[in-house]
Motif scaffolding. Structure first.
Motif, PDB file in Angstrom:
ATOM      1  N   ALA A  24      70.623 -22.503  89.883  1.00 56.38           N
ATOM      2  CA  ALA A  24      69.643 -23.116  88.988  1.00 56.38           C
ATOM      3  C   ALA A  24      69.254 -22.147  87.869  1.00 56.38           C
ATOM      4  O   ALA A  24      69.102 -22.551  86.713  1.00 56.38           O
ATOM      5  CB  ALA A  24      68.412 -23.544  89.771  1.00 56.38           C
ATOM      6  N   ARG A  25      69.129 -20.870  88.204  1.00 56.29           N
ATOM      7  CA  ARG A  25      68.743 -19.885  87.193  1.00 56.29           C
ATOM      8  C   ARG A  25      69.769 -19.843  86.059  1.00 56.29           C
ATOM      9  O   ARG A  25      69.432 -19.892  84.890  1.00 56.29           O
ATOM     10  CB  ARG A  25      68.622 -18.503  87.852  1.00 56.29           C
ATOM     11  N   ALA A  31      71.227 -24.298  79.800  1.00 57.57           N
ATOM     12  CA  ALA A  31      70.723 -25.562  79.253  1.00 57.57           C
ATOM     13  C   ALA A  31      69.512 -25.349  78.357  1.00 57.57           C
ATOM     14  O   ALA A  31      68.973 -26.308  77.795  1.00 57.57           O
ATOM     15  CB  ALA A  31      70.360 -26.506  80.396  1.00 57.57           C
ATOM     16  N   GLY A  32      69.060 -24.082  78.245  1.00 61.45           N
ATOM     17  CA  GLY A  32      67.901 -23.791  77.407  1.00 61.45           C
ATOM     18  C   GLY A  32      66.589 -24.264  78.007  1.00 61.45           C
ATOM     19  O   GLY A  32      65.613 -24.452  77.290  1.00 61.45           O
ATOM     20  N   LEU A  33      66.570 -24.448  79.321  1.00 62.22           N
ATOM     21  CA  LEU A  33      65.345 -24.887  80.004  1.00 62.22           C
ATOM     22  C   LEU A  33      64.605 -23.664  80.525  1.00 62.22           C
ATOM     23  O   LEU A  33      65.180 -22.842  81.235  1.00 62.22           O
ATOM     24  CB  LEU A  33      65.685 -25.780  81.198  1.00 62.22           C
ATOM     25  N   GLU A  34      63.341 -23.558  80.183  1.00 57.28           N
ATOM     26  CA  GLU A  34      62.531 -22.445  80.702  1.00 57.28           C
ATOM     27  C   GLU A  34      61.839 -22.887  81.971  1.00 57.28           C
ATOM     28  O   GLU A  34      60.934 -23.722  81.940  1.00 57.28           O
ATOM     29  CB  GLU A  34      61.484 -22.043  79.662  1.00 57.28           C
ATOM     30  N   VAL A  35      62.287 -22.362  83.081  1.00 55.31           N
ATOM     31  CA  VAL A  35      61.724 -22.726  84.379  1.00 55.31           C
ATOM     32  C   VAL A  35      61.555 -21.449  85.192  1.00 55.31           C
ATOM     33  O   VAL A  35      62.402 -20.558  85.126  1.00 55.31           O
ATOM     34  CB  VAL A  35      62.686 -23.655  85.172  1.00 55.31           C
ATOM     35  N   THR A  36      60.467 -21.367  85.934  1.00 60.85           N
ATOM     36  CA  THR A  36      60.300 -20.253  86.870  1.00 60.85           C
ATOM     37  C   THR A  36      60.902 -20.671  88.203  1.00 60.85           C
ATOM     38  O   THR A  36      60.551 -21.728  88.742  1.00 60.85           O
ATOM     39  CB  THR A  36      58.800 -19.927  87.053  1.00 60.85           C
ATOM     40  N   GLY A  63      80.821 -16.944  90.314  1.00 56.75           N
ATOM     41  CA  GLY A  63      80.137 -16.326  89.177  1.00 56.75           C
ATOM     42  C   GLY A  63      78.629 -16.198  89.309  1.00 56.75           C
ATOM     43  O   GLY A  63      77.942 -15.974  88.314  1.00 56.75           O
ATOM     44  N   TYR A  64      78.109 -16.332  90.540  1.00 55.66           N
ATOM     45  CA  TYR A  64      76.657 -16.206  90.740  1.00 55.66           C
ATOM     46  C   TYR A  64      76.359 -14.920  91.503  1.00 55.66           C
ATOM     47  O   TYR A  64      76.950 -14.662  92.547  1.00 55.66           O
ATOM     48  CB  TYR A  64      76.114 -17.411  91.529  1.00 55.66           C
TER      49      TYR A  64
END
Ligand code: 4NP
Length: 154
Positions: A24-25, A31-36, A63-64
């Motif tokens: 998700a990070r 995706a340009g989404l700012e999420v904590t 790749g994670y």
């Protein structure tokens, strides 16, 4: 829109939830989404430890990077610190709901929350073989697609 925050929860916090957090990070950043984003476990056996080496390897192959992850146990204050607390399976959800006692962030099953109809529970790869860890990565990626669609939709 206010920055949203999500806590992913599994049992040990060494396999499923750190994987989902890492997928998700990266996908949210792309995706340009700012999420904590964060993860933890309902159990404390692995607190302070790194991710399971089998999970670390399967995630790295896709790749994670889980190398900096350290496990921690969920605490009641988490329900005040996140908008959503998302459980990998029904046992985790039950543990969360009894800790939450009707206050703070909603606790829900992750896969249905992310729009994945089947499976409803994220299979635990811990006692299985390496295929299970590879399958976990694919499922996490599928679910995170749904997570992003949901966050974009408001
Ligand atoms: P996780 O996997 O909940 O996805 O981190 C497990 C980790 C440890 C154990 C079970 C599941 N355990 O029994 O120690």
């Amino acid at each position: 829109m206010e920055k949203q925050s999500i806590l992913f929860v599994c049992l040990g916090n060494i396999c499923r939830s750190p994987l989902v957090e890492a997928v998700a990070r990266r996908r949210c950043a792309e995706a340009g989404l700012e999420v904590t984003l964060a993860s933890c476990g309902t159990g404390n056996w692995h607190a302070g430890k790194g991710a399971d080496p089998r999970m670390l390897r399967a995630a790295a192959a896709a790749g994670y990077d889980l190398s900096r992850h350290r496990a921690r146990q969920v605490r009641p204050g988490d329900f005040d610190g996140y908008d959503w607390v998302l459980a990998m399976d029904e046992d985790n959800l039950e543990a969360l709901l009894s800790m939450r006692r009707g206050r703070g962030a909603p606790a829900e099953l992750f896969l249905p929350w992310a729009g994945v109809a089947s499976p409803r529970e994220f299979p635990d790869p811990y006692f299985g073989d390496s295929d299970g860890f590879r399958d976990s990565v694919a499922l996490a990626e599928r679910a995170v697609d749904g997570l992003i669609a949901r966050l974009r939709g408001g």
